[in-house]
Write a protein that holds these residues in place. Structure first.
Motif, PDB file in Angstrom:
ATOM      1  N   UNK A 244     -24.785  30.231  23.420  1.00 26.87           N
ATOM      2  CA  UNK A 244     -26.157  30.331  24.025  1.00 26.87           C
ATOM      3  C   UNK A 244     -26.822  31.964  23.812  1.00 26.87           C
ATOM      4  N   UNK A 245     -25.774  32.696  23.735  1.00 29.69           N
ATOM      5  CA  UNK A 245     -26.980  33.764  23.826  1.00 29.69           C
ATOM      6  C   UNK A 245     -27.273  34.170  22.037  1.00 29.69           C
ATOM      7  N   UNK A 246     -27.504  33.168  21.349  1.00 35.06           N
ATOM      8  CA  UNK A 246     -27.307  33.117  20.763  1.00 35.06           C
ATOM      9  C   UNK A 246     -29.518  32.435  20.165  1.00 35.06           C
ATOM     10  N   UNK A 247     -29.425  31.963  21.567  1.00 39.37           N
ATOM     11  CA  UNK A 247     -30.213  31.245  21.302  1.00 39.37           C
ATOM     12  C   UNK A 247     -31.354  31.072  22.886  1.00 39.37           C
ATOM     13  N   UNK A 248     -30.920  32.227  23.201  1.00 37.84           N
ATOM     14  CA  UNK A 248     -31.920  32.449  24.123  1.00 37.84           C
ATOM     15  C   UNK A 248     -31.281  33.875  25.263  1.00 37.84           C
TER      16      UNK A 248
END
Length: 409
Positions: free
Chosen positions: A287-291
């Motif tokens: 998720x950190x890679x996306x948001x």
């Protein structure tokens, strides 16, 4: 855009609370972190070492050293006891209230009155001269026999006869009629409701008199097909907590693991019923890679489970996995992001009992460009929630004092 990330090492306390001798004498001498470090003096947790773990528990035999660059402090528990559920409500900004500790027998009449006022069908069922309730021929209400007796009431339902949404409506009525620390609302597809009533058991009080009536939950079969659960805490108002307050600022919330199971986050993303530590960090890193904006909170439950098992070797193995996971998070952070690594209570695997220990918790903070700051001894875990809303410019939660100003100073 900025992200505020909280990693909760469940049960990783750093020393007994000042009131332990008076309120929980069986926790005297508890210090989960220090005892583990002394038990494994030649092992390292390199990420936590960098973040200031040894600053928080000096004087151990560990080969790890203090970190002059670390931003660290400690927080005390404002909730009573040492409870994962209330600990996380406190982290989200709730001001804990002292709950009732009493057998279901003491509140059954007022719950019946509330159900009658709401026009909800109910009747009593009996075992050993103790009464519990059956609601709409599909929901059993009584004591939780797995937790400390008298602190939690269960609503156990057969979803073949009633929907989870309807059970939650009933639960709101029940929750409003008692002050127990928690009402747990759950169920599954068990076919016949008799499978639940056949699992009714009683427990004695310290004098040996039958006082508690509930179900042996595994024997009900609710875990086997379509299990769903929600925890309703006493005095917990989600509209004064971090996820809802952030949403009013169009800031999204992601919850991972047990925190997703026990904190209400209907407007955000919750990864419920995930226990494996590596899986949790994989979800967070993805998720950190996306948001690039939002609040992310992860609970490492396997530390707590190791404490319950009184297994220091397993506890350390989980810490090593969590240490690697936190390092992955650090590699994903940018200059605007902030990370807090903390706990919710203690669970000292050397204390001699398998329950939580009432301990202060670590606060280890990372933000690029900020080093060597002491966050102080905070009076509540809610200071974390207040700092999250302050970070995003949202309305403050019900409780807590932000430490963002300490960083700015």
């Amino acid at each position: 855009m900025a992200r505020f990330i909280v990693v909760v090492l469940d049960g990783f306390g750093v020393g007994e609370m000042p009131d332990v001798a008076m309120v929980r004498p069986f926790d005297c001498g508890a210090n989960t972190a220090a005892k583990l470090l002394n038990h494994f003096p030649l092992k390292r947790l390199p990420t936590l070492e960098e973040l200031g773990l040894i600053n928080l528990v000096p004087g151990t035999n560990s080969i790890m050293a203090q970190s002059s660059a670390a931003n660290y402090g400690m927080a005390q528990l404002a909730h009573f006891g040492g409870d994962t559920f209330m600990g996380h409500q406190e982290i989200m900004g709730t001001l804990p209230q002292k709950p009732l500790e009493a057998p279901f027998q003491q509140v059954i009449a007022q719950i019946e009155d509330a159900l009658s006022t709401a026009g909800i069908k109910h009747q009593r069922v009996w075992r050993d001269e103790l009464a519990a309730l059956v609601v709409e021929d599909a929901v059993f209400i009584g004591d939780n026999l797995e937790a400390d007796l008298g602190q939690v009431y269960n609503l156990c339902a057969n979803f073949d006869q009633i929907s989870f949404e309807r059970v939650k409506q009933i639960a709101e009525v029940v929750r409003g009629a008692n002050h127990a620390g928690r009402n747990i609302v759950f169920g599954g597809h068990v076919g016949n409701f008799e499978q639940i009533t056949n699992a009714i058991e009683t427990r004695n009080d310290p004098s040996g008199t039958p006082a508690f009536i509930g179900t042996n939950t595994p024997d009900t079969g609710v875990y086997e097909h379509g299990f769903e659960v929600v925890h309703l805490g006493y005095g917990v108002d989600r509209f004064t907590q971090v996820p809802h307050l952030l949403k009013q600022q169009n800031v999204d919330t992601w919850l991972y693991g047990k925190v997703a199971d026990i904190v209400q986050n209907p407007e955000g993303t919750s990864y419920c019923s995930v226990v494996d530590t590596d899986s949790l960090f994989s979800l967070l890193v993805a998720d950190l890679s996306r948001f690039d904006d939002g609040f992310f909170c992860l609970n490492v439950q396997e530390t707590d489970l190791s404490g319950h098992q009184q297994d220091p070797r397993q506890y350390w193995k989980v810490l090593e996995r969590a240490d690697r996971g936190i390092n992955q998070v650090l590699e994903m952070m940018n200059a605007e992001d902030m990370l807090i690594v903390m706990a919710d209570h203690g669970n000292d695997p050397f204390i001699g009992h398998s329950r939580h220990t009432r301990e202060q918790v670590p606060l280890m903070l990372v933000k690029q460009g900020i080093e060597g700051r002491y966050l102080g001894l905070r009076s509540s875990l809610a200071d974390v929630g207040a700092s999250v809303t302050d970070f995003f410019g949202a309305k403050a939660p019900q409780s807590g004092c932000s430490f963002i100003n300490v960083l700015q100073d």
